[in-house]
Design an enzyme around this catalytic site. Structure first.
Site, PDB file in Angstrom:
ATOM      1  N   HIS A 116      51.652  24.224 -48.265  1.00 33.44           N
ATOM      2  CA  HIS A 116      51.819  22.861 -48.761  1.00 33.44           C
ATOM      3  C   HIS A 116      51.509  21.927 -47.586  1.00 33.44           C
ATOM      4  CE1 HIS A 116      54.070  19.315 -50.207  1.00 33.44           C
ATOM      5  NE2 HIS A 116      54.032  19.862 -51.400  1.00 33.44           N
ATOM      6  N   ASP A 193      58.814  27.698 -44.940  1.00 35.40           N
ATOM      7  CA  ASP A 193      58.886  26.718 -46.020  1.00 35.40           C
ATOM      8  C   ASP A 193      59.387  27.450 -47.265  1.00 35.40           C
ATOM      9  OD1 ASP A 193      58.516  25.013 -48.123  1.00 35.40           O
ATOM     10  OD2 ASP A 193      56.335  24.850 -47.908  1.00 35.40           O
ATOM     11  N   GLN A 196      59.746  26.593 -52.584  1.00 33.52           N
ATOM     12  CA  GLN A 196      59.507  27.256 -53.869  1.00 33.52           C
ATOM     13  C   GLN A 196      60.274  28.572 -53.979  1.00 33.52           C
ATOM     14  OE1 GLN A 196      58.013  25.874 -56.338  1.00 33.52           O
ATOM     15  NE2 GLN A 196      56.988  24.173 -55.294  1.00 33.52           N
ATOM     16  N   LYS A 219      64.077  20.471 -56.453  1.00 32.87           N
ATOM     17  CA  LYS A 219      63.348  21.551 -57.116  1.00 32.87           C
ATOM     18  C   LYS A 219      64.304  22.633 -57.621  1.00 32.87           C
ATOM     19  CE  LYS A 219      59.188  21.151 -54.248  1.00 32.87           C
ATOM     20  NZ  LYS A 219      58.280  20.314 -55.033  1.00 32.87           N
ATOM     21  N   CYS A 356      49.333  18.970 -53.631  1.00 32.02           N
ATOM     22  CA  CYS A 356      49.687  18.764 -52.219  1.00 32.02           C
ATOM     23  C   CYS A 356      49.330  19.975 -51.371  1.00 32.02           C
ATOM     24  CB  CYS A 356      51.166  18.425 -52.041  1.00 32.02           C
ATOM     25  SG  CYS A 356      51.658  16.971 -52.933  1.00 32.02           S
TER      26      CYS A 356
END
Lengths: 402, 143
Positions: A116, A193, A196, A219, A356
């Site tokens: 991302h 990261d 997700q 999220k 993104c």
């Protein structure tokens, strides 16, 4: 886990015709979380860490209680949890505080085209300023990060490895634990990261042994404007704050000042108090359901939808083998932006664009893609409506001459 | 879906499939503006040549959805041959029409008037305006 029952918890889904397939961008919020936000604004609504009165004490207690919930959620220690605006500011904090102060032109940073923008751009910035070299893991032919390819770029010069746990476009789960182990062998730190990953799977930072990890509240059923940065205590201790102001300081003199210990030295200004409390409620909600149930459910919907999509002529699916609930696809010859307006007409929310993550879109050699992402409130009926709409969209665009 | 069908069946598909005045020129008498819509990937470059107060030529190139690409083509046909003042006026009127602002209905928008239908799809207004915004930019540069 009964998705039909869960739908009732989400006020946006009171509209029975709505099919929400854009959780990877932001999840819907259940009333349990909304109630906690209202409770804060209606019942105590004051600042934390400052007031010497009981209302402020209550607010502080609840805010810090959420920090405890987050720490247990990812198996971290309490003071390793820093509240931020979201995953983006968390990843920026790692790059700016750790990266700018520890890297030189002799060093290398490993990233990938699967990142991302909020993971790759902060390190691009660090690379531009420090002249440390930015190195990309070559992706395999499916577009995955593999241990084998990672080994090709890892070396003694590697000081930072900044990669995703789950890709927001391809939905692949990275072999992050093995990557972390290998990185530590050469003395590199790893920033993960997990934006997700956190909504969909159990994260254990001690088991992973990652140095930094970031995710967003919105999220994973939580409010917008709240995110988390985890950092190992011994690293946080030596990292300077990147924002200065109220609450983060200890002793302030005319020409110098000292800082509080972590996490507070990284949290200046009035924090997103309601957001943090709401995130705590979202964690309770997820814990109640259990991640095993959530991820099994998502995978079932994803596999079902992919199987049906592949039977429709002119549909290109880019991530058939992904392990999570994300499908990235296109209708041949139809720009995703044209397509998404059709889906919108059927009250189906999905994403069109480059998500993104321009680097992976370029890697796929397309201008943009459509993306659907499933979550705990989606059902087989949602999949069926989506598939029906894809067929109709394909027919419609053919009929007008695409 | 009726609205969508009407929109696509009119001028849009024709210009999307057979764009007019497409392709950029390497000519310094043209002013060039490049605009990107980074969220969706639309990427359009517009060139205009203004001579003696007349829009002599408009060129366009880029990638994007049908609304974006067709509107660049329609725009080029609408504006070539107009005086600079008229072109400016048409552009302003068109952009106001798209965004549901008050606009002067007496201004002749020619084929570009079909994009009025885009205001039923607020998420697509950007797609229909990006080429015209770029043209506006080339006018400013030529001043």
């Amino acid at each position: 886990m009964d998705a039909y029952l869960l739908k009732k918890d989400f006020p946006v889904l009171d509209d029975k015709t709505l099919v929400y397939l854009d959780t990877a961008a932001s999840s819907l919020k259940p009333k349990q979380v909304i109630k906690k936000l209202d409770e804060y604004y209606e019942k105590y609504s004051v600042n934390v860490h400052r007031g010497v009165y009981s209302l402020s004490y209550v607010a502080t207690q609840l805010y810090e209680e959420s920090r405890r919930k987050v720490s247990e959620f990812i198996n971290a220690d309490f003071d390793e949890i820093i509240f931020t605006r979201g995953a983006s500011s968390a990843l920026n904090l790692v790059a700016t505080s750790y990266g700018l102060n520890n890297l030189t032109s002799e060093d290398e940073i490993i990233v990938s085209e699967l990142e991302h923008h909020s993971q790759v751009l902060p390190w691009q910035n660090v690379s531009n300023i420090t002249k440390a070299k930015l190195i990309y893991v070559p992706l395999n032919k499916e577009g995955r990060i593999t241990v084998e390819n990672f080994k090709k770029v890892l070396n003694k010069k590697t000081k930072v490895v900044a990669l995703n746990y789950v890709s927001n476009v391809m939905g692949y789960v990275s072999p992050i634990k093995e990557i972390i182990r290998l990185s530590h062998e050469v003395g590199a730190v790893v920033s993960v990261d997990a934006a997700q990953a956190a909504p969909h799977m159990r994260i254990d930072v001690k088991d992973l042994d990652c140095d930094f990890l970031a995710f967003s509240g919105h999220k994973m059923l939580g409010p917008t404007g709240i995110g988390v940065m985890f950092g190992k205590k011994e690293l946080l201790k030596d990292m300077p704050p990147i924002e200065f102001g109220g609450d983060m300081n200890d002793n302030v003199n005319l020409y110098d000042a000292s800082w509080k210990d972590s996490p507070y030295k990284f949290e200046t200004g009035t924090p997103p108090i309601a957001g943090a409390i709401g995130l705590g409620a979202a964690i309770d909600y997820l814990n109640n359901l259990g991640f095993e149930n959530i991820s099994t459910h998502e995978k079932k919907l994803k596999d079902y939808a992919v199987e049906k999509l592949l039977k429709i002529e002119d549909i290109i699916v880019y991530n058939k083998t992904s392990e999570t609930g994300i499908i990235t696809f296109n209708i041949a010859g139809v720009h995703p932006h044209d397509a998404v307006t059709f889906f919108d007409g059927d009250n189906i929310c999905m994403r069109a664009g480059h998500h993104c993550a321009q680097l992976i879109i370029k890697w796929l050699e397309v201008v943009a893609t459509l993306r659907v992402s499933f979550y705990l409130y989606n059902t087989i009926e949602d999949c069926d409506k989506f598939i029906e709409s894809v067929k109709n969209a394909r027919d419609f665009f053919k009929s007008v001459g695409f | 879906m009726r609205d969508l069908e009407v929109l696509y069946r009119q001028v849009i598909m024709e210009h999307y499939k057979n764009p007019r005045n497409k392709g950029l020129l390497n000519d310094s008498t043209y002013k060039t503006i490049h605009i990107k819509n980074p969220t969706c990937g639309d990427d359009i470059t517009i060139q205009s040549k203004i001579e003696d107060g007349i829009v002599k030529d408009v060129r366009h190139d880029g990638t994007g959805c049908s609304i974006c690409c067709s509107s660049a083509s329609v725009m080029s046909e609408t504006l070539i041959g107009k005086t600079k003042t008229d072109a400016k006026n048409i552009t302003e009127t068109y952009l106001n029409m798209l965004t549901n602002k008050e606009f002067d209905e007496s201004v002749e928008l020619e084929e570009a008037v079909v994009y009025r239908g885009v205001n039923k799809f607020p998420a697509r207004i950007k797609c229909a305006s990006i080429a015209w915004k770029a043209f506006e930019g080339t006018l400013e540069e030529s001043e």
